[in-house]
Design a protein around this motif. Sequence first.
Motif, PDB file in Angstrom:
ATOM      1  N   SER A   1       0.984  -1.356   0.085  1.00 60.64           N
ATOM      2  CA  SER A   1       0.015   0.104  -0.385  1.00 60.64           C
ATOM      3  C   SER A   1       0.579   1.487   0.439  1.00 60.64           C
ATOM      4  O   SER A   1       0.488   1.836  -0.487  1.00 60.64           O
ATOM      5  CB  SER A   1      -0.473  -0.129   1.104  1.00 60.64           C
ATOM      6  N   ASN A   2       2.002   1.244   1.156  1.00 64.33           N
ATOM      7  CA  ASN A   2       3.378   2.361   0.822  1.00 64.33           C
ATOM      8  C   ASN A   2       3.432   2.722  -0.679  1.00 64.33           C
ATOM      9  O   ASN A   2       4.017   3.258  -1.399  1.00 64.33           O
ATOM     10  CB  ASN A   2       3.935   2.045   2.091  1.00 64.33           C
ATOM     11  N   ALA A   3       3.942   1.406  -1.307  1.00 69.42           N
ATOM     12  CA  ALA A   3       4.292   1.823  -2.601  1.00 69.42           C
ATOM     13  C   ALA A   3       2.828   2.420  -3.923  1.00 69.42           C
ATOM     14  O   ALA A   3       3.139   3.303  -4.549  1.00 69.42           O
ATOM     15  CB  ALA A   3       4.417  -0.104  -3.625  1.00 69.42           C
ATOM     16  N   ASP A   4       2.248   1.970  -3.121  1.00 67.55           N
ATOM     17  CA  ASP A   4       0.740   2.248  -4.092  1.00 67.55           C
ATOM     18  C   ASP A   4       0.525   3.993  -3.808  1.00 67.55           C
ATOM     19  O   ASP A   4       0.690   4.576  -5.222  1.00 67.55           O
ATOM     20  CB  ASP A   4      -0.084   1.923  -4.137  1.00 67.55           C
ATOM     21  N   LEU A   5       0.995   4.036  -2.295  1.00 62.59           N
ATOM     22  CA  LEU A   5       1.021   5.715  -1.832  1.00 62.59           C
ATOM     23  C   LEU A   5       2.447   6.169  -3.083  1.00 62.59           C
ATOM     24  O   LEU A   5       1.959   7.630  -3.249  1.00 62.59           O
ATOM     25  CB  LEU A   5       1.329   5.941  -1.058  1.00 62.59           C
ATOM     26  N   ARG A   6       3.183   5.649  -2.988  1.00 58.49           N
ATOM     27  CA  ARG A   6       4.717   6.315  -3.321  1.00 58.49           C
ATOM     28  C   ARG A   6       3.609   6.456  -5.188  1.00 58.49           C
ATOM     29  O   ARG A   6       4.404   7.819  -5.591  1.00 58.49           O
ATOM     30  CB  ARG A   6       5.686   5.908  -3.085  1.00 58.49           C
TER      31      ARG A   6
ATOM     32  N   THR B   1      -8.335  14.137  -6.619  1.00 57.83           N
ATOM     33  CA  THR B   1      -7.871  12.520  -6.739  1.00 57.83           C
ATOM     34  C   THR B   1      -7.319  12.388  -5.316  1.00 57.83           C
ATOM     35  O   THR B   1      -7.754  11.727  -4.769  1.00 57.83           O
ATOM     36  CB  THR B   1      -7.666  11.990  -8.205  1.00 57.83           C
ATOM     37  N   ILE B   2      -6.433  14.015  -4.794  1.00 59.05           N
ATOM     38  CA  ILE B   2      -5.507  12.682  -3.755  1.00 59.05           C
ATOM     39  C   ILE B   2      -6.513  13.438  -2.506  1.00 59.05           C
ATOM     40  O   ILE B   2      -6.101  12.555  -1.379  1.00 59.05           O
ATOM     41  CB  ILE B   2      -4.791  13.732  -4.367  1.00 59.05           C
ATOM     42  N   ARG B   3      -7.601  14.615  -2.790  1.00 58.83           N
ATOM     43  CA  ARG B   3      -8.096  13.592  -1.228  1.00 58.83           C
ATOM     44  C   ARG B   3      -9.108  12.798  -1.065  1.00 58.83           C
ATOM     45  O   ARG B   3      -9.082  12.115   0.220  1.00 58.83           O
ATOM     46  CB  ARG B   3      -9.313  15.348  -1.742  1.00 58.83           C
ATOM     47  N   SER B   4      -9.419  12.550  -2.236  1.00 59.17           N
ATOM     48  CA  SER B   4     -10.279  11.135  -2.276  1.00 59.17           C
ATOM     49  C   SER B   4      -9.159   9.874  -1.711  1.00 59.17           C
ATOM     50  O   SER B   4     -10.006   8.931  -0.669  1.00 59.17           O
ATOM     51  CB  SER B   4     -10.562  10.456  -3.743  1.00 59.17           C
ATOM     52  N   GLU B   5      -7.732  10.109  -1.994  1.00 59.82           N
ATOM     53  CA  GLU B   5      -6.858   9.088  -1.728  1.00 59.82           C
ATOM     54  C   GLU B   5      -6.397   9.274   0.168  1.00 59.82           C
ATOM     55  O   GLU B   5      -6.789   8.188   0.293  1.00 59.82           O
ATOM     56  CB  GLU B   5      -5.607   8.500  -2.690  1.00 59.82           C
ATOM     57  N   ARG B   6      -7.504  10.441   0.026  1.00 59.22           N
ATOM     58  CA  ARG B   6      -6.808  10.702   1.353  1.00 59.22           C
ATOM     59  C   ARG B   6      -7.446  10.480   2.282  1.00 59.22           C
ATOM     60  O   ARG B   6      -6.581   9.834   3.300  1.00 59.22           O
ATOM     61  CB  ARG B   6      -6.169  12.209   1.289  1.00 59.22           C
ATOM     62  N   ASP B   7      -8.862  10.181   2.527  1.00 58.82           N
ATOM     63  CA  ASP B   7      -9.792   9.876   2.841  1.00 58.82           C
ATOM     64  C   ASP B   7      -9.800   7.892   2.378  1.00 58.82           C
ATOM     65  O   ASP B   7      -9.834   7.174   4.072  1.00 58.82           O
ATOM     66  CB  ASP B   7     -11.109   9.525   2.338  1.00 58.82           C
TER      67      ASP B   7
ATOM     68  N   LEU C   1      -6.797   6.592   2.501  1.00 57.49           N
ATOM     69  CA  LEU C   1      -5.468   6.015   3.621  1.00 57.49           C
ATOM     70  C   LEU C   1      -6.435   6.288   5.188  1.00 57.49           C
ATOM     71  O   LEU C   1      -5.630   5.224   6.066  1.00 57.49           O
ATOM     72  CB  LEU C   1      -4.824   6.918   3.382  1.00 57.49           C
ATOM     73  N   SER C   2      -7.206   6.792   5.664  1.00 55.27           N
ATOM     74  CA  SER C   2      -7.761   7.428   6.727  1.00 55.27           C
ATOM     75  C   SER C   2      -8.002   5.951   7.012  1.00 55.27           C
ATOM     76  O   SER C   2      -8.469   5.234   7.847  1.00 55.27           O
ATOM     77  CB  SER C   2      -9.241   8.354   6.473  1.00 55.27           C
ATOM     78  N   ASN C   3      -9.245   5.250   5.967  1.00 58.56           N
ATOM     79  CA  ASN C   3      -9.965   3.917   6.318  1.00 58.56           C
ATOM     80  C   ASN C   3      -8.923   2.630   6.413  1.00 58.56           C
ATOM     81  O   ASN C   3      -8.708   2.256   7.290  1.00 58.56           O
ATOM     82  CB  ASN C   3     -10.909   3.667   4.518  1.00 58.56           C
ATOM     83  N   GLN C   4      -8.023   3.356   5.513  1.00 61.67           N
ATOM     84  CA  GLN C   4      -7.065   1.916   6.215  1.00 61.67           C
ATOM     85  C   GLN C   4      -6.116   2.194   7.039  1.00 61.67           C
ATOM     86  O   GLN C   4      -6.237   1.663   7.824  1.00 61.67           O
ATOM     87  CB  GLN C   4      -5.823   2.507   5.080  1.00 61.67           C
ATOM     88  N   ILE C   5      -5.964   3.202   8.074  1.00 65.82           N
ATOM     89  CA  ILE C   5      -5.098   3.523   9.013  1.00 65.82           C
ATOM     90  C   ILE C   5      -6.406   2.965  10.084  1.00 65.82           C
ATOM     91  O   ILE C   5      -5.975   2.577  11.227  1.00 65.82           O
ATOM     92  CB  ILE C   5      -5.476   5.032   9.232  1.00 65.82           C
TER      93      ILE C   5
END
Length: 364
Positions: free
Chosen positions: A76-81, A93-99, A101-105
């Motif tokens: 997931s970290n690699a995907d984030l990079r 898209t960044i804001r959506s992915e930030r959300d 990431l919050s769910n993944q946390i």
Amino acid sequence: MSLRTARRRNDGGDDTWPGFVDALSTLLLVLVFLLSIFALAQFFLGAALSGRDAALERLRDQVAELGQLLNLERQSNADLRDSLGALSANLQTIRSERDDLSNQISGLETALNDARNKLAEAEMQAASRSQDMADLQERYQSTAEDLAQEKELSAAARNRVAELQASLTALRQQLARLEAALDASEQRDKEQQATIVDLGRRLNVALAQKVEELAGFRSEFFGRLREVLGQRSDIRIEGDRFIFQSELLFASGSAALGFEGRTQMRQVAQTLLQITEQIPSDIDWVLRVDGHTDKRPISTAQFSNNWELSAARAISVVQFLISEGVPPQRLVAAGFGEYQPIAQGDSAEDLRRNRRIEMRFTQR
């Protein structure tokens, strides 16, 4: 939050990139924390389950599962990079992915709690294994003591076997003497058996003679009884039975001898007493009185069925003969109800023939 981020916020600029960096930093901190937790879990599990292969295997499976989770997080970290460049071009898209990431946390926190629970369970299992090991050691000590006792018993058993062998030799000698005595006894038994066969033959001859004598007295008794009672259709002789129709002795549904019945039975008693004086004392004879009814059911206050009526009539005849002087030990009363008919039809004549009192002069 970095100084640059704070300055940009103060300047009123776009804070998307700093926010993404903050989220990424938070994710990395969580990953570092998870790695620390995994390292601590491996340390405690390695210390608690050292030397226990079965429990260690389960813990290894759990560590493997945690490693898989770590690999997933690394992926997931690699995907984030990889997605970092795309986020620069597409703010939405960044804001959506930030959300995301919050769910993944949140999911990682749940996984962390699960890992803690598994760690606690593993510690409990390690404690249980320690107790099992202590129990096994105690059993081993007890088994060792039992083995020492068994060795002592084995020595005693060998001595006992020697004694039993000596006893067996003595028993074999005694058995040989008993077999010799048994052979002699069998010879005596054969001689006695021959004697018994001869005695049985003589007894059968004597019994046949007694039966013939009793048959003669029965014929005489029936002959005299026929002379006394006269030629009547309601009194007849069939084989070894003297038959009285019930109407001659009793009223319908009653077991009390009527006047005519007492008269007939008194003559029977007198004839029986005359014959009795001639019968030798070594002939054990009886006069059996059998009561019979027809198949029509009866239910009165005195008799609930034909069986009771037939038995009561036979007993009434026996009691009258006893009152006339016939010895009671020479009389037998039996009731057969409707179950031994001499006529199978349903006509009035067939029913009348089945209602009867039979007398049999026989041996006991």
